[in-house]
Design an enzyme around this catalytic site. Sequence first.
Site, short mmCIF file in Angstrom:
data_model
loop_
_atom_site.label_atom_id
_atom_site.label_comp_id
_atom_site.label_asym_id
_atom_site.label_seq_id
_atom_site.Cartn_x
_atom_site.Cartn_y
_atom_site.Cartn_z
N LYS A 80 9.87 32.92 -13.70
CA LYS A 80 9.41 31.86 -14.60
C LYS A 80 8.61 30.84 -13.82
O LYS A 80 9.01 30.42 -12.72
CB LYS A 80 10.65 31.18 -15.22
CG LYS A 80 10.32 30.09 -16.22
CD LYS A 80 10.27 30.63 -17.63
CE LYS A 80 9.67 29.66 -18.62
NZ LYS A 80 8.19 29.59 -18.55
N LYS A 104 14.08 25.17 -8.10
CA LYS A 104 14.25 24.24 -9.23
C LYS A 104 15.18 24.84 -10.28
O LYS A 104 16.10 24.18 -10.77
CB LYS A 104 12.86 23.98 -9.85
CG LYS A 104 12.79 22.74 -10.71
CD LYS A 104 11.45 22.65 -11.45
CE LYS A 104 10.26 22.41 -10.56
NZ LYS A 104 9.03 22.12 -11.30
N LYS A 116 4.82 31.68 -10.01
CA LYS A 116 3.73 30.75 -10.27
C LYS A 116 2.43 31.53 -10.37
O LYS A 116 2.28 32.56 -9.71
CB LYS A 116 3.61 29.73 -9.12
CG LYS A 116 2.89 28.47 -9.50
CD LYS A 116 3.81 27.62 -10.33
CE LYS A 116 3.40 26.21 -10.53
NZ LYS A 116 4.53 25.37 -10.92
N THR A 201 8.63 16.99 -19.42
CA THR A 201 8.55 16.72 -17.97
C THR A 201 8.59 15.21 -17.74
O THR A 201 9.39 14.71 -16.94
CB THR A 201 7.27 17.34 -17.36
OG1 THR A 201 7.20 18.70 -17.76
CG2 THR A 201 7.28 17.25 -15.85
N SER A 392 11.27 24.72 -21.51
CA SER A 392 10.72 26.08 -21.63
C SER A 392 11.85 27.07 -21.89
O SER A 392 11.72 28.00 -22.68
CB SER A 392 10.02 26.49 -20.33
OG SER A 392 8.69 26.05 -20.33
N1 GLU Z 1 4.73 24.18 -14.52
C1 GLU Z 1 5.98 23.53 -14.77
C2 GLU Z 1 6.75 23.37 -13.47
O1 GLU Z 1 6.18 23.37 -12.42
C3 GLU Z 1 6.76 24.21 -15.89
C4 GLU Z 1 7.13 25.63 -15.65
C5 GLU Z 1 7.74 26.32 -16.85
O2 GLU Z 1 7.93 25.70 -17.88
O3 GLU Z 1 8.01 27.50 -16.70
O4 GLU Z 1 7.93 23.15 -13.47
#
Ligand code: GLU
Length: 459
Positions: A80, A104, A116, A201, A392
């Site tokens: 993810k 995370k 990513k 966020t 998400s």
């Molecule tokens: N791009 C966001 C992050 O760095 C969200 C990632 C997501 O929702 O999967 O946490």
Amino acid sequence: MPKNTGTIVHESLDALFGDSTFLSELLNDEREKALRSIRSILSTPNHVYKSFLRLPLENGEIVRIPAFRVQHNNILGAYKGGIRFHETVNEDEVINLATLMTLKNALHDVPFGGAKGGVVINPRDFENKELNLICKKYVRYFSGIIGPDKDIPAPDMGTSEREMDWMMAEYKSIHPGENYLGSFTGKSTINGGSLGRKTATGKGVYYSLRYMLYDFLNENKDWLKSQNNRYANKLISWQAKPLKIAIQGFGNVGSIIASEASCCPYLENKIVAISDRNVTLYHSDGLDITKLKNYTKRNFGDLPMNEKELEKANITAKIMPRDDLLTLDVDVLFLAALEDQINNKNMNQIKAKIIVEGANSPITGDADLFLNKKEKIIIPDILANAGGVIVSYFEWMQGRDTKFYTEKEVNNQLFEKMKKTFEVVYPQYIRDNYSLRENCYIQAVMKLSVVLYKQGKLY
Ligand code: GLU
């Protein structure tokens, strides 16, 4: 450079080696071998995919655009992480960011692994039709490796719900008849996105500060006093103090932090400075966030840049060079823009006492060390900005059940989830000799290690 995530894993495991409660069944040589194995698993990604997207431009010319998807680790669940559209995207950066996603998710108990994506473009240089094609091509080129139970992308820098809608639509036409709602998160609500995802966020970032300076402080006052160490005393000194705040970035994260801070009933906040890609706006009595948000909505997201525009926005503020915001004399500095913003060059001019990372890796490794020595409190990215991936996860669950929550339910669950993590890491930060960042990494690496061991991955 942000601190290399391989180094982070090393340091966390070194710290855990001496902790007798960690994998206590492993002793002596077995223990050393297991830790070396964990180190090599977690400091490398499982897969690095790179493609050159073939893009016919509107003028008929063909260009090739480098695109990445890095899948770091999936021991906790499907891969993810967001897809970034930015001209500085490169392989090492995407690997680092994918590793941060693994950490995370582990830290906040989100049942996903880490990944990513990145596309090397400045989205402002392309027509909408071209951007739509880039999104479709990205899905086509990586269609074999993404999917609701494999790897679930989301927005990141330079992408938003528009791009996720386009990508989901492409995924749906490549895989007719299959479940597609969970293939991408961060979609618009009309396309199966979650209420509250867009603000998640920013809300989470502000909550990480509010929780520390209000909830945690008030609920644990006596305990904090009894600890009587520099971290505890520092925190107590913040009790009920009015806060002068500066926010770098006024996009999806920064503007939400500003709204949350300006209407927070728990802390007395004054937002004295805000910056975007062009300018810093400053007012010692505080800026009017509602007026600024209204202005940016009407002006392609940009803050007023000159006296005439300030007048149009009905705002009084001093216009300063963009990066001056970082070195202002404030209590709290939120970093909600790009990476490497506090670095070797400006680290000794930072006056903020508390720094909160809304963006990923906005402080370089060297600067982080330096600021910790200066006893700044830094609330790190993997702790503070997890709201996006947490919601998400809710979006992915709602897509599976095709049953949707209200915005209030989403926000409450988001705060509940983050609070659970704060309840672990904030007391540990006070008790131990590690920075909050180190504490978070240790916590995440510990969880991943135990799961790796219990799933038999160390044989
Ligand atoms: N791009 C966001 C992050 O760095 C969200 C990632 C997501 O929702 O999967 O946490």
